[in-house]
Design a protein around this motif. Structure first.
Motif, PDB file in Angstrom:
ATOM      1  N   LYS A 184       0.860  -1.189   0.000  1.00 51.44           N
ATOM      2  CA  LYS A 184       0.000   0.000   0.000  1.00 51.44           C
ATOM      3  C   LYS A 184       0.891   1.231   0.000  1.00 51.44           C
ATOM      4  O   LYS A 184       1.015   1.940   0.993  1.00 51.44           O
ATOM      5  N   LEU A 185       1.528   1.442  -1.142  1.00 49.48           N
ATOM      6  CA  LEU A 185       2.479   2.528  -1.298  1.00 49.48           C
ATOM      7  C   LEU A 185       2.146   3.335  -2.540  1.00 49.48           C
ATOM      8  O   LEU A 185       1.600   2.795  -3.515  1.00 49.48           O
ATOM      9  N   ASP A 186       2.507   4.598  -2.533  1.00 51.65           N
ATOM     10  CA  ASP A 186       2.391   5.433  -3.725  1.00 51.65           C
ATOM     11  C   ASP A 186       3.602   5.105  -4.591  1.00 51.65           C
ATOM     12  O   ASP A 186       4.687   5.657  -4.396  1.00 51.65           O
ATOM     13  N   THR A 187       3.424   4.147  -5.505  1.00 46.70           N
ATOM     14  CA  THR A 187       4.541   3.649  -6.304  1.00 46.70           C
ATOM     15  C   THR A 187       4.069   3.280  -7.704  1.00 46.70           C
ATOM     16  O   THR A 187       2.888   2.990  -7.907  1.00 46.70           O
ATOM     17  N   ASP A 188       4.998   3.302  -8.624  1.00 49.40           N
ATOM     18  CA  ASP A 188       4.728   2.800  -9.965  1.00 49.40           C
ATOM     19  C   ASP A 188       4.965   1.306 -10.042  1.00 49.40           C
ATOM     20  O   ASP A 188       4.857   0.712 -11.102  1.00 49.40           O
ATOM     21  N   GLY A 189       5.341   0.716  -8.898  1.00 42.95           N
ATOM     22  CA  GLY A 189       5.626  -0.710  -8.863  1.00 42.95           C
ATOM     23  C   GLY A 189       7.081  -0.977  -9.170  1.00 42.95           C
ATOM     24  O   GLY A 189       7.911  -0.072  -9.183  1.00 42.95           O
ATOM     25  N   PHE A 190       7.384  -2.243  -9.427  1.00 44.90           N
ATOM     26  CA  PHE A 190       8.753  -2.619  -9.756  1.00 44.90           C
ATOM     27  C   PHE A 190       8.753  -3.895 -10.585  1.00 44.90           C
ATOM     28  O   PHE A 190       7.756  -4.606 -10.655  1.00 44.90           O
ATOM     29  N   LYS A 191       9.897  -4.155 -11.202  1.00 42.23           N
ATOM     30  CA  LYS A 191      10.088  -5.369 -11.998  1.00 42.23           C
ATOM     31  C   LYS A 191      11.141  -6.224 -11.313  1.00 42.23           C
ATOM     32  O   LYS A 191      12.055  -5.697 -10.672  1.00 42.23           O
ATOM     33  N   TYR A 192      11.012  -7.526 -11.457  1.00 50.75           N
ATOM     34  CA  TYR A 192      12.008  -8.450 -10.930  1.00 50.75           C
ATOM     35  C   TYR A 192      12.038  -9.698 -11.806  1.00 50.75           C
ATOM     36  O   TYR A 192      11.120  -9.938 -12.586  1.00 50.75           O
TER      37      TYR A 192
ATOM     38  N   GLN B  79       8.933 -10.313 -14.074  1.00 53.47           N
ATOM     39  CA  GLN B  79       7.666 -10.180 -13.359  1.00 53.47           C
ATOM     40  C   GLN B  79       7.455  -8.705 -13.029  1.00 53.47           C
ATOM     41  O   GLN B  79       8.416  -7.958 -12.851  1.00 53.47           O
ATOM     42  N   ARG B  80       6.199  -8.304 -12.909  1.00 58.50           N
ATOM     43  CA  ARG B  80       5.863  -6.916 -12.592  1.00 58.50           C
ATOM     44  C   ARG B  80       4.960  -6.863 -11.373  1.00 58.50           C
ATOM     45  O   ARG B  80       4.029  -7.652 -11.235  1.00 58.50           O
ATOM     46  N   CYS B  81       5.231  -5.906 -10.509  1.00 63.82           N
ATOM     47  CA  CYS B  81       4.438  -5.680  -9.309  1.00 63.82           C
ATOM     48  C   CYS B  81       3.877  -4.266  -9.378  1.00 63.82           C
ATOM     49  O   CYS B  81       4.575  -3.342  -9.813  1.00 63.82           O
ATOM     50  N   LYS B  82       2.628  -4.089  -8.964  1.00 69.04           N
ATOM     51  CA  LYS B  82       1.969  -2.785  -8.985  1.00 69.04           C
ATOM     52  C   LYS B  82       1.641  -2.342  -7.562  1.00 69.04           C
ATOM     53  O   LYS B  82       1.641  -3.161  -6.640  1.00 69.04           O
TER      54      LYS B  82
ATOM     55  N   ASN C 129      -0.416  -1.788  -4.417  1.00 71.21           N
ATOM     56  CA  ASN C 129      -1.487  -2.582  -3.792  1.00 71.21           C
ATOM     57  C   ASN C 129      -1.384  -4.083  -4.044  1.00 71.21           C
ATOM     58  O   ASN C 129      -2.204  -4.839  -3.527  1.00 71.21           O
ATOM     59  N   ASP C 130      -0.415  -4.542  -4.845  1.00 74.47           N
ATOM     60  CA  ASP C 130      -0.182  -5.979  -4.962  1.00 74.47           C
ATOM     61  C   ASP C 130       0.381  -6.479  -3.631  1.00 74.47           C
ATOM     62  O   ASP C 130       0.655  -5.692  -2.727  1.00 74.47           O
ATOM     63  N   TRP C 131       0.541  -7.766  -3.516  1.00 73.58           N
ATOM     64  CA  TRP C 131       1.000  -8.395  -2.281  1.00 73.58           C
ATOM     65  C   TRP C 131       2.379  -9.010  -2.459  1.00 73.58           C
ATOM     66  O   TRP C 131       2.644  -9.658  -3.477  1.00 73.58           O
ATOM     67  N   LEU C 132       3.241  -8.829  -1.470  1.00 75.86           N
ATOM     68  CA  LEU C 132       4.537  -9.480  -1.409  1.00 75.86           C
ATOM     69  C   LEU C 132       4.359 -10.696  -0.506  1.00 75.86           C
ATOM     70  O   LEU C 132       3.975 -10.568   0.662  1.00 75.86           O
ATOM     71  N   VAL C 133       4.586 -11.893  -1.062  1.00 75.40           N
ATOM     72  CA  VAL C 133       4.251 -13.157  -0.410  1.00 75.40           C
ATOM     73  C   VAL C 133       5.518 -13.961  -0.115  1.00 75.40           C
ATOM     74  O   VAL C 133       6.412 -14.036  -0.952  1.00 75.40           O
ATOM     75  N   ASP C 134       5.552 -14.581   1.055  1.00 71.50           N
ATOM     76  CA  ASP C 134       6.562 -15.581   1.385  1.00 71.50           C
ATOM     77  C   ASP C 134       5.813 -16.892   1.554  1.00 71.50           C
ATOM     78  O   ASP C 134       5.076 -17.096   2.521  1.00 71.50           O
ATOM     79  N   ASN C 135       5.993 -17.774   0.582  1.00 72.54           N
ATOM     80  CA  ASN C 135       5.302 -19.060   0.537  1.00 72.54           C
ATOM     81  C   ASN C 135       6.324 -20.147   0.855  1.00 72.54           C
ATOM     82  O   ASN C 135       6.963 -20.686  -0.038  1.00 72.54           O
TER      83      ASN C 135
ATOM     84  N   GLY D 221       9.295 -19.876   2.091  1.00 73.23           N
ATOM     85  CA  GLY D 221      10.643 -19.496   1.694  1.00 73.23           C
ATOM     86  C   GLY D 221      10.770 -19.022   0.264  1.00 73.23           C
ATOM     87  O   GLY D 221      11.795 -18.464  -0.114  1.00 73.23           O
ATOM     88  N   GLU D 222       9.744 -19.240  -0.543  1.00 70.60           N
ATOM     89  CA  GLU D 222       9.754 -18.715  -1.912  1.00 70.60           C
ATOM     90  C   GLU D 222       9.003 -17.393  -1.905  1.00 70.60           C
ATOM     91  O   GLU D 222       7.835 -17.331  -1.512  1.00 70.60           O
ATOM     92  N   VAL D 223       9.683 -16.319  -2.312  1.00 69.43           N
ATOM     93  CA  VAL D 223       9.128 -14.978  -2.246  1.00 69.43           C
ATOM     94  C   VAL D 223       8.772 -14.495  -3.648  1.00 69.43           C
ATOM     95  O   VAL D 223       9.572 -14.629  -4.576  1.00 69.43           O
ATOM     96  N   TYR D 224       7.574 -13.926  -3.781  1.00 71.42           N
ATOM     97  CA  TYR D 224       7.089 -13.407  -5.060  1.00 71.42           C
ATOM     98  C   TYR D 224       5.928 -12.460  -4.794  1.00 71.42           C
ATOM     99  O   TYR D 224       5.527 -12.269  -3.638  1.00 71.42           O
ATOM    100  N   THR D 225       5.396 -11.853  -5.836  1.00 70.87           N
ATOM    101  CA  THR D 225       4.256 -10.953  -5.681  1.00 70.87           C
ATOM    102  C   THR D 225       3.000 -11.595  -6.255  1.00 70.87           C
ATOM    103  O   THR D 225       3.064 -12.464  -7.128  1.00 70.87           O
ATOM    104  N   VAL D 226       1.852 -11.139  -5.743  1.00 68.14           N
ATOM    105  CA  VAL D 226       0.550 -11.602  -6.224  1.00 68.14           C
ATOM    106  C   VAL D 226      -0.302 -10.373  -6.505  1.00 68.14           C
ATOM    107  O   VAL D 226      -0.381  -9.454  -5.675  1.00 68.14           O
ATOM    108  N   ASP D 227      -0.938 -10.359  -7.644  1.00 69.98           N
ATOM    109  CA  ASP D 227      -1.851  -9.297  -8.044  1.00 69.98           C
ATOM    110  C   ASP D 227      -2.899  -9.040  -6.955  1.00 69.98           C
ATOM    111  O   ASP D 227      -3.443  -9.988  -6.373  1.00 69.98           O
TER     112      ASP D 227
END
Length: 129
Positions: A21-29, A36-39, A41-47, A49-55
């Motif tokens: 929940k940030l004022d951001t244009d997101g990021f790529k990784y 991958q692209r994150c926007k 309000n997306d979610w940063l997940v630790d599943n 030990g595997e870390v990724y983003t979810v729409d």
């Protein structure tokens, strides 16, 4: 996809997640062999030990809070084993997969798709009978 069946995530497999929940244009990784692209309000997940983003919209439809920062996937998924290697388009970018991996979608129509290794799929999901 004639071999697709409905599965549910095992309740013993929660994730840890924080909404961006940030004022951001997101990021790529880079992950899963693609960009991958994150926007905002997306979610940063630790599943496990595997870390990724979810729409954000996908997360809201598919996860339920257990405690602050801990969630479990409560929606059902549809999945089938891949017969050959390929790539699947995801909400965040694309993911490569090998023969024997699982092609999974949150939507019965095949939408909101991703792939997952056979080992991880069998650890996280069970047939929804």
């Amino acid at each position: 996809m004639s071999d697709r069946k409905r599965y549910r995530r095992k309740p013993s497999q929660p994730i840890v997640a924080v909404q961006l929940k940030l004022d951001t244009d997101g990021f790529k990784y880079h992950k899963w062999g693609g960009e991958q692209r994150c926007k905002a309000n997306d979610w940063l997940v630790d599943n496990g030990g595997e870390v990724y983003t979810v729409d954000a919209e996908s997360f809201a439809r598919t996860y339920t809070a257990l405690t602050l920062g801990t969630y479990v996937k409560t929606s059902r998924v549809w999945a089938e084993r891949a017969v050959s290697a390929g790539r699947v388009t995801t909400n965040e970018g694309s993911t490569g997969y090998e023969a024997g991996d699982w092609l999974v979608s949150n939507g019965e129509d095949g939408s909101d798709a991703y792939s997952i290794s056979a080992e991880k799929f069998e650890k996280l999901y069970e047939l929804d009978e």
